[in-house]
Design a protein around this motif. Structure first.
Motif, PDB file in Angstrom:
ATOM      1  N   ALA A  67       0.842  -1.199   0.000  1.00 46.43           N
ATOM      2  CA  ALA A  67       0.000   0.000   0.000  1.00 46.43           C
ATOM      3  C   ALA A  67       0.871   1.241   0.000  1.00 46.43           C
ATOM      4  CB  ALA A  67      -0.928  -0.002   1.218  1.00 46.43           C
ATOM      5  N   ALA A 108      -3.552  -2.403   4.087  1.00 44.95           N
ATOM      6  CA  ALA A 108      -4.199  -1.173   3.607  1.00 44.95           C
ATOM      7  C   ALA A 108      -3.799  -0.010   4.506  1.00 44.95           C
ATOM      8  CB  ALA A 108      -5.722  -1.327   3.600  1.00 44.95           C
ATOM      9  N   SER A 159      -9.156  -2.680   2.183  1.00 47.85           N
ATOM     10  CA  SER A 159      -9.140  -1.276   1.778  1.00 47.85           C
ATOM     11  C   SER A 159      -9.601  -0.394   2.929  1.00 47.85           C
ATOM     12  CB  SER A 159     -10.051  -1.066   0.558  1.00 47.85           C
ATOM     13  OG  SER A 159      -9.930   0.240   0.045  1.00 47.85           O
ATOM     14  N   CYS A 207     -11.665  -3.031  -3.212  1.00 46.03           N
ATOM     15  CA  CYS A 207     -11.237  -1.631  -3.238  1.00 46.03           C
ATOM     16  C   CYS A 207     -12.413  -0.696  -2.973  1.00 46.03           C
ATOM     17  CB  CYS A 207     -10.576  -1.290  -4.577  1.00 46.03           C
ATOM     18  SG  CYS A 207     -11.455  -1.906  -6.037  1.00 46.03           S
TER      19      CYS A 207
END
Length: 432
Positions: A67, A108, A159, A207
């Motif tokens: 990420a 994330a 996410s 996502c």
């Protein structure tokens, strides 16, 4: 004597590749790319590659970065991944100003809109928060500690996003859930108020992104999933507003619902100030654009942009707040059986502020290499100087599919296998 592992055991390290990632500074001052453990940044204003400085004691990343993200004001940049390190960089000096060790691998990250908090999620389902008050970017701090903020019960978080007004932090996981949590005034004490759950996906949520305009500054949430859909949500109530079957729209799923190829939505990028969502799909050579009418709260027409080059299947998307350009990348690290340590190729689309006369359609253009900002200097910095055959990128795309399946699709075990795994658990306490 240790129990012998039954057939069908887990040994997925040979396909555990990490997709190439791209992130763009809010005002397009710079562009960052992560390929494996390599973090590459290009200064668009100075037209030169940037040398990162890391004096935190945990020099650079030692494993795949999963990420990367710029803060809303562009002053901070965060990178994190499989080495359990979360690194916060000042974009003024590109020095690592603090490095925090996570208990588990990081999956994330998100930065609060005011730049005062960094949140990161791990593969055990915990979201942690780091307080950045007093961090001015001129010195290196190594004593920062993260505190647990919230948790999804033993489910990989895929996410994290802050809402446009900063009131909520939204988290998605492998178990099809999207959780909307009120971001507290004292985050280090934990977040205990859940605003809503957005439920409707039938596979892992991969996502998240927010779509907002001047008329709708609070924004609406957009999500992508392994079920080959993009969905629009009202996060205040958790209401599903509309669904777009992007797999069938892109020709990856037939009308009977049979999957012709892997059609997982791997990334979303909402075009700021507009009504368009760019979508990357695992088997689509190019990107798919979905329009959104926020007044009617519906997802509309779909356009496939496929003239981005043979075997160019984007693994990550990014754009600046000006929305003049959409940056895309394809590539992976650790491609098994390949001579290449990492692969990356960048493509840029323009025309999101231009429309075809007499229509509302965007006049999009895929820029040639010599038209990309920074031209050869940028491409050499972000892609590397090695020329890679088209077939290798196609193999890389296949490796990413397999790796994502191993990571996010829940495994089914036989009774024998399940009992074997229970005996090998390292968290069981021996009763006296």
């Amino acid at each position: 004597m240790e129990d012998a592992q039954p057939e069908g055991g887990e040994n997925n390290r040979d396909v555990d590749v990490a997709p190439a990632l791209i992130s763009v500074h809010p005002t397009q001052d710079s562009v960052a790319v992560a390929v494996g453990s390599d973090l590459r940044v290009f200064d668009l204003r100075g037209n030169c590659g940037i040398t990162l400085v890391d004096e935190t004691g945990e020099a650079f990343h030692k494993d795949s970065i999963r990420a990367i993200r710029y803060g809303a004001n562009g002053k901070l940049f965060v990178s994190a991944g499989d080495d359990k390190l979360v690194k916060i960089w000042s974009t003024d000096s590109w020095r690592c100003i603090t490095s925090v060790c996570s208990e588990k691998r990081v999956s994330a990250i998100a930065i609060s809109n005011d730049g005062l908090y960094v949140c990161f999620a791990d593969k055990f389902g915990v979201v942690w928060v780091l307080d950045l008050h007093g961090l001015d970017g001129n010195e290196t701090l190594v004593d920062k500690k993260a505190a647990p903020l919230l948790a999804h019960y033993c489910s990989i978080i895929t996410s994290l996003e802050f809402s446009p007004d900063g009131r909520f932090i939204v988290s998605a996981d492998r178990d099809f859930k999207i959780r909307v949590t009120v971001f507290p005034k004292k985050p280090l004490d934990g977040a205990h108020e859940i605003q809503s759950f957005c439920l409707g996906h039938t596979e892992f949520v991969s996502c998240l992104a927010f779509l907002c305009t001047a008329e709708y500054p609070q924004g609406f949430l957009v999500s992508g999933s392994g079920d080959s859909t993009v969905r629009l949500w009202d996060i205040n109530s958790g209401t599903l507003l509309d669904t777009c079957e992007v797999g069938s729209q892109a020709g990856l799923v037939d009308y009977s619902g049979s999957e012709l190829s892997c059609s997982t939505v791997t990334d979303l990028c909402t075009i700021p100030g507009g009504n368009v969502v760019a979508v990357a799909i695992q088997s689509l050579q190019g990107i798919l654009l979905v329009s959104c009418d926020l007044s009617s709260q519906t997802l509309g027409a779909v356009k496939v942009v496929s003239n981005m080059g043979d075997n160019f299947i984007p693994t990550s998307l990014g754009c600046s707040s000006s929305a003049e350009l959409l940056w895309t990348i394809t590539g992976v690290s650790k491609l098994h059986g390949s001579d290449y340590n990492s692969l990356a190729r960048v493509r840029v689309l323009s025309g999101f502020k231009k429309t075809v006369p007499g229509t509302t359609k965007h006049e999009l253009t895929v820029l040639d290499d010599n038209e990309v900002p920074g031209e050869e200097k940028l491409l050499e910095k972000l892609q590397g100087s090695v020329t890679v055959e088209e077939e290798v990128f196609l193999a890389a795309a296949e490796a990413v599919k397999k790796s994502m399946c191993n990571l996010l699709i829940k495994k089914q075990y036989t009774t024998e296998r399940r009992e074997f795994r229970k005996r090998g658990r390292n968290d069981k306490k021996i009763k006296q």
